[in-house]
Each structure stands twice: as structure tokens, then as C-alpha cells.
Design an enzyme around this catalytic site. Structure first.
Site, short mmCIF file in Angstrom:
data_model
loop_
_atom_site.label_atom_id
_atom_site.label_comp_id
_atom_site.label_asym_id
_atom_site.label_seq_id
_atom_site.Cartn_x
_atom_site.Cartn_y
_atom_site.Cartn_z
N ALA A 47 -108.41 -9.86 14.89
CA ALA A 47 -108.67 -9.02 16.07
C ALA A 47 -109.35 -7.73 15.64
CB ALA A 47 -107.37 -8.71 16.79
N VAL A 134 -96.72 2.39 1.39
CA VAL A 134 -96.56 3.48 0.42
C VAL A 134 -97.11 3.04 -0.93
CG1 VAL A 134 -94.92 4.96 -0.80
CG2 VAL A 134 -94.50 4.36 1.59
N GLY A 136 -99.95 1.87 -2.10
CA GLY A 136 -100.89 0.77 -2.31
C GLY A 136 -100.29 -0.44 -3.01
N ASP A 203 -100.30 13.10 4.68
CA ASP A 203 -100.21 11.71 4.23
C ASP A 203 -99.00 11.53 3.31
OD1 ASP A 203 -101.63 8.95 3.61
OD2 ASP A 203 -101.15 9.84 1.67
N LYS A 207 -95.22 9.32 3.67
CA LYS A 207 -94.69 8.42 2.65
C LYS A 207 -93.33 8.90 2.15
CE LYS A 207 -99.38 7.15 1.33
NZ LYS A 207 -100.49 7.35 0.36
#
Length: 434
Positions: A47, A134, A136, A203, A207
Site C-alpha cells: 500500500a 529502536v 535499526g 528521535d 526511543k
């Protein structure tokens, strides 16, 4: 021998840098993943908002659709990689209500509405996975959620934003000022056109809220995370820190506070001095690392790429394998443990060391006047060094404290600003890992 279980239908929401890599890996490695899971994984569709938008990866055009709702309602597992709060929250809620398990990499959503969505999943017998939210590719959510669930975690301290780590690393290694290091990060694609979320710590705060909630089994709202960014860090501070045996890192620190019969949790994000001998000091460039201190397991460190399409896709696919296996096994999803009776405390309850840089009058008696301010407010001074401020009649004092309560240090700074001997409080930076 692989079972004859029917294909598991997957819906992918979003085809950006991470979504396109997830789709590519599903298509390229589908046969191998099917063997690991015990059933074929069928990507039913992707989507997107714009069918004609340019993609990072060449994917079959027939997979794309703008009808996210219909795609979700026909799927067993939904992978949400569109980011932001809405429509992500509504689409995840739709997926859970339809009986699907959900995988997300959406840190902002999980920080703001994670407990609500996890509770919804639990009520419906579904599972919500968020390893990629969190750090990567670094596996940190599952160790905190499962491997350390029987231990008592006392502290989680980490570099969880690659952009700020790259900037601070460049300032340290090349002597660049903040604006030049930020410009380089932008040119290399580490920083967004609007870098505010990274450089002002938003950011990392999202986290930190997620990590604290998991580590201490309680709900930690992102609004309760103390936050400072790195935009005020100067090349001079970086140089002074290195000369003293430290480096500057933007750290997310989540810790258990137990004092005077009070048990609570403090989560904070701010620039921090750490010794060059500490493992986190060796984390360079845009890499991330999370340092965990647990009562029985001791000190653990998780290190790796904190962002990037293929790297984050690795974490998403790890969750996908878990979700698919659970789907085959059947039964309700397992809820996170969020029942610890811990109060969420403000940063004033933290005890740590501090480095304060002052511009003072270059006159006899000034050092004694400054020292008395610290003593009268219950903050013990470890070292004081003086250097030229570059201004006539002024000097720079760098004061390193012993362990002190944040609330006491705040009083010290207030009194220093009121002192006739002090022209300016140039910086206050916390010290960890000593």
C-alpha cells in the site's frame, strides 16, 4: 520436510527506503524464509500513497495499491513502514481488529501510543512486534522483552541516533564546528532536510521511552523523558573534553532510582561526557550501541547499524519470521509485562557527575567565591582548571564535580548566575561511565 500449511498472506504498508528493501528481500529470499517458517510467505500487496512515485528498488508494479484497508483485511500479517502517527495508528488498529498480527518500525508511534496498541493486541489475542523501532538492525527490543525479562535491569544507556553520533564524531575527529558537521551529515544523507528531530533529541527521546518501558516493565510516556539536543555543543567543548580524557555523545539513559524508600524510573536524553575508555566512546560514525546493566547478567552491549534500508529491513524480517511461526502454532499473542509498581520520576532525582564551564572575572578571590557556591549547595568539587577566555579581564573555569544530585546542581547553577564573580555559565554537561 516443509508442512503443507497454506501460504501466509502479508500486507506491506509503505515502500520507502525500508519498505522497498523488505519487499525485495521477501521476493528474493522467499523460498528460504518459507523453510525457516514452515509455510510460504505470500506478499499480497504494497500500500502506497502514489502509484507512480519513484522507488529505491525495482518491484513488480502489480503489487502496488492505494487501497490499504482492503489489503489489510485480506492479510494474516501486516507490516507497517509508513511512519508518523496517522494514518499508521488507525491502520494498525484496523489490522489488529481484523485478527492480523502487526510488525512496525514506527518509533514515534510506539513511544506515543505503544501501551494502547499493545493492550489492544492483547485484548484481541494478536501480537504487535516492533524490534525495528529502536536502533535499526541492533537486536535490543527482544532481549529486553524476553531474554532479560527474568532479570532486574538497573540501567540502559545508549547511542540511539546515528545522525547526532555522526555529527559529534566528525567534530571530534576533524575539529569541525557544529554547523559544518551538520552540513556534511546532510550531504551524505544521514540528516534530513529538517534535522530538528535528530539534533534536538526528539528521535532519541522516543526511543528512550520505548527502552525504559521494556526494561522496567512500566509505561514511560515520551513526555516524561528529559531532553536536550546537541545544537549548542561547540568545537571548543569537544576539544576540552578530549584533553581531559572524555568524548561527547548524545546518550539516551534510562535508569532505576531507589532512594529513601522510593522506587522509580528516570529517562533522559542529553549530551554526555563519557571516558574514552568506555565501550560507547568507540562507537563512531552513524553507528548505534546500547549498554545494559542488569543485576544478574551484568554488563551487556549491543552494537551495530542504527539505520538504513537493508539494516532496518533485517530487523523487520526477524519479527516477520517470529510472527509467521506464531501464526502457524496458533494461540493468543503474549502481552508485554507492564505491571511493575515504579513511579516515573523527573530528572532532578538523578545522581551523576557534572562538568561546568564558567566565564569569571580574572581577579583574586574569584575561585574561592565560586567554590563556596558549590559547597553551600551540597555539591562537592573534584577538580578546577583555569584557562584564558580570550577576553580581557576574564578567565574560563572548568569545574568537575563528584557525584551530585541533579536538583542540587540546579541550585548551584542558579546561584552562580547570580554571583558578581561569574560573568556567564557557558555550559553544564553531565558525566557518565566513570
Amino acid at each position: 520436510m516443509q508442512s503443507a500449511y497454506r501460504p501466509i498472506r502479508l500486507a506491506l504498508l509503505g515502500a520507502g527506503s525500508v519498505g522497498s528493501q523488505v519487499a525485495r528481500l521477501l521476493l528474493e529470499n522467499g523460498a528460504e524464509l518459507a523453510l525457516r517458517v514452515g509455510a510460504p510467505l505470500e506478499l499480497s500487496g504494497i500500500a502506497v500513497r502514489d502509484l507512480e512515485a519513484k522507488r529505491d528498488t525495482d518491484l513488480p508494479q502489480e503489487l502496488f495499491t492505494t487501497d490499504a484497508e482492503s489489503l489489510i483485511l485480506g492479510s494474516d500479517i501486516v507490516i507497517e513502514l509508513i511512519g508518523g502517527i496517522e494514518p499508521a495508528k488507525s491502520l494498525i488498529s484496523l489490522a489488529l481488529n481484523s485478527g492480523a498480527d502487526v510488525i512496525t518500525a514506527n518509533k514515534a508511534l510506539m513511544a506515543a501510543h505503544g501501551p494502547e496498541l499493545l493492550d489492544l493486541a492483547h485484548q484481541l489475542g494478536a501480537q504487535l512486534y516492533y524490534e525495528a523501532a529502536v536502533a535499526g538492525a541492533i537486536p535490543i527490543i527482544r532481549p529486553l522483552r524476553e531474554s532479560l525479562a527474568g532479570d532486574k535491569v538497573n540501567r540502559v544507556m545508549g547511542i540511539v541516533n546515528g545522525t547526532t553520533n555522526f555529527i559529534l564524531d566528525r567534530m571530534e575527529s576533524t575539529g569541525a564546528n557544529f554547523s559544518d558537521a551538520l552540513a556534511e551529515a546532510t550531504d551524505l544523507g544521514y540528516a534530513e532536510a529538517d534535522p530538528t528531530a535528530d539534533i534536538e533529541g526528539f528521535d532519541a527521546a522516543s526511543k528512550a521511552a520505548i527502552l525504559a518501558s521494556l526494561a522496567f516493565h512500566c509505561e514511560v510516556p515520551v513526555e516524561s523523558v528529559y531532553r536536550e539536543g546537541i545544537s549548542s555543543i561547540t568545537a571548543a567543548q569537544i576539544e576540552t573534553a578530549r584533553e581531559a580524557g572524555y568524548c561527547v555523545k548524545l546518550l539516551a539513559i534510562c535508569e532505576r532510582i531507589e532512594q529513601d524508600g522510593l522506587s522509580g524510573v528516570v529517562a533522559r536524553v542529553h549530551p554526555t561526557l563519557i571516558p574514552l575508555t568506555h565501550p560507547l566512546a568507540a562507537v563512531r560514525g552513524a553507528y548505534n550501541a546500547v549498554f545494559v546493566e542488569a543485576e544478574s547478567a551484568g554488563e551487556l552491549m549491543f552494537y551495530g547499524a542504527g539505520a538504513g534500508g537493508p539494516e532496518t529491513a533485517s530487523a523487520v524480517l526477524g519479527d516477520l519470521v517470529s510472527a509467521a511461526k506464531r501464526h502457524i502454532a496458533g494461540g493468543p499473542g503474549l502481552a508485554d509485562s507492564v505491571h511493575a509498581n515504579l513511579e516515573i520520576l523527573p530528572v532532578q532525582f538523578v545522581t551523576t557527575r557534572f562538568q561546568i564551564t564558567l566565564q569569571v572575572q580574572d581577579l583574586p578571590g574569584v575561585l574561592a567565591a565560586v567554590a563556596s557556591v558549590f559547597a553551600l549547595n551540597d555539591v562537592s568539587v573534584e577538580t578546577v582548571s583555569q584557562s584564558s577566555s580570550g577576553k580581557r579581564g576574564a578567565a574560563l573555569l572548568t569545574v568537575m564535580t563528584h557525584q551530585a544530585l541533579e536538583s542540587d546542581l540546579e541550585r548551584v547553577v542558579l546561584k552562580l548566575r547570580e554571583s558578581d564573580a561569574v560573568q556567564n555559565v557557558n555550559s553544564v554537561i553531565r558525566v557518565e561511565g566513570v
